[in-house]
Design a protein around this motif. Structure first.
Motif, short mmCIF file in Angstrom:
data_model
loop_
_atom_site.label_atom_id
_atom_site.label_comp_id
_atom_site.label_asym_id
_atom_site.label_seq_id
_atom_site.Cartn_x
_atom_site.Cartn_y
_atom_site.Cartn_z
N PRO A 199 0.84 -1.52 -0.18
CA PRO A 199 -0.40 -0.45 0.17
C PRO A 199 1.04 1.31 -0.34
O PRO A 199 1.82 1.42 0.43
N ILE A 235 1.91 6.94 3.02
CA ILE A 235 2.01 6.66 4.08
C ILE A 235 4.09 6.90 4.19
O ILE A 235 4.53 6.47 3.58
N PHE A 266 -2.13 11.92 1.90
CA PHE A 266 -2.35 10.10 2.71
C PHE A 266 -1.45 9.06 2.64
O PHE A 266 -1.37 7.94 2.49
N TYR A 313 -0.90 4.63 0.34
CA TYR A 313 -2.03 5.44 1.04
C TYR A 313 -2.62 5.14 1.86
O TYR A 313 -2.86 3.29 1.92
N ARG A 314 -2.70 5.49 2.78
CA ARG A 314 -3.50 5.30 4.43
C ARG A 314 -4.55 6.25 4.97
O ARG A 314 -4.01 6.86 4.38
N HIS A 315 -5.34 5.72 4.79
CA HIS A 315 -6.68 6.41 5.51
C HIS A 315 -6.13 7.43 6.66
O HIS A 315 -5.38 6.66 7.62
N THR A 341 -6.65 1.01 2.77
CA THR A 341 -5.57 1.80 2.79
C THR A 341 -5.49 1.46 1.66
O THR A 341 -6.11 0.53 0.81
N TRP A 342 -4.42 1.84 0.23
CA TRP A 342 -4.92 2.16 -0.90
C TRP A 342 -3.34 1.66 -2.44
O TRP A 342 -2.57 2.82 -1.30
N THR A 343 -3.11 0.84 -3.18
CA THR A 343 -1.79 1.06 -3.76
C THR A 343 -1.38 2.03 -4.03
O THR A 343 -0.61 2.53 -4.93
N ASN A 374 -8.22 5.90 9.54
CA ASN A 374 -8.67 4.38 9.87
C ASN A 374 -7.03 3.77 9.14
O ASN A 374 -7.63 3.11 8.09
N PRO A 375 -6.45 2.83 10.47
CA PRO A 375 -5.05 2.66 9.03
C PRO A 375 -5.39 1.61 8.57
O PRO A 375 -4.49 0.58 8.16
N GLU A 376 -6.10 0.74 8.95
CA GLU A 376 -6.79 -0.60 7.76
C GLU A 376 -7.41 -0.40 6.25
O GLU A 376 -7.18 -1.13 6.38
#
Length: 108
Positions: free
Chosen positions: A69, A106, A104, A71-73, A80-82, A76-78
């Protein structure tokens, strides 16, 4: 083959029959694949090769490579987006709220 009167069975009996049929189908498919593999190995051996020699790395690499991933919210760290594919809703909402993609990212 014996005909089964499904209309006379209760729900538990029908579910048991469905489970038995699903298991029988899986077993049949597994046996057919094993037979096909054995035939392919025999044909390769007949030509003086092993099946893995003919298939090369294709036989070894069955899994897909997973992209980490990017990017991370923020809340809510669960989530994510690649960075590939369609943007998730939480990214879209953040962009519409005036944030940038860098917000966003990481940290590495």
């Amino acid at each position: 083959m014996q005909k089964i009167d499904l209309e006379q069975m209760d729900l538990d009996e029908l579910k048991r029959i469905r489970k038995d049929v699903d298991r029988a189908i899986e077993s049949y498919e597994r046996r057919k694949k094993q037979d096909a593999l054995a035939a392919a190995e025999a044909a390769a051996k007949e030509s003086g090769y092993t099946l893995s020699e003919l298939l090369g790395s294709a036989a070894k690499s069955k899994g897909k490579r997973v992209n980490p991933p990017k990017y991370r919210h923020p809340d809510n760290p669960e989530l994510t987006w690649t960075g590939r594919g369609r943007r998730p809703d939480w990214i879209q909402e953040g962009l519409q709220a005036g944030k940038s993609l860098e917000d966003f990212l990481i940290a590495k």
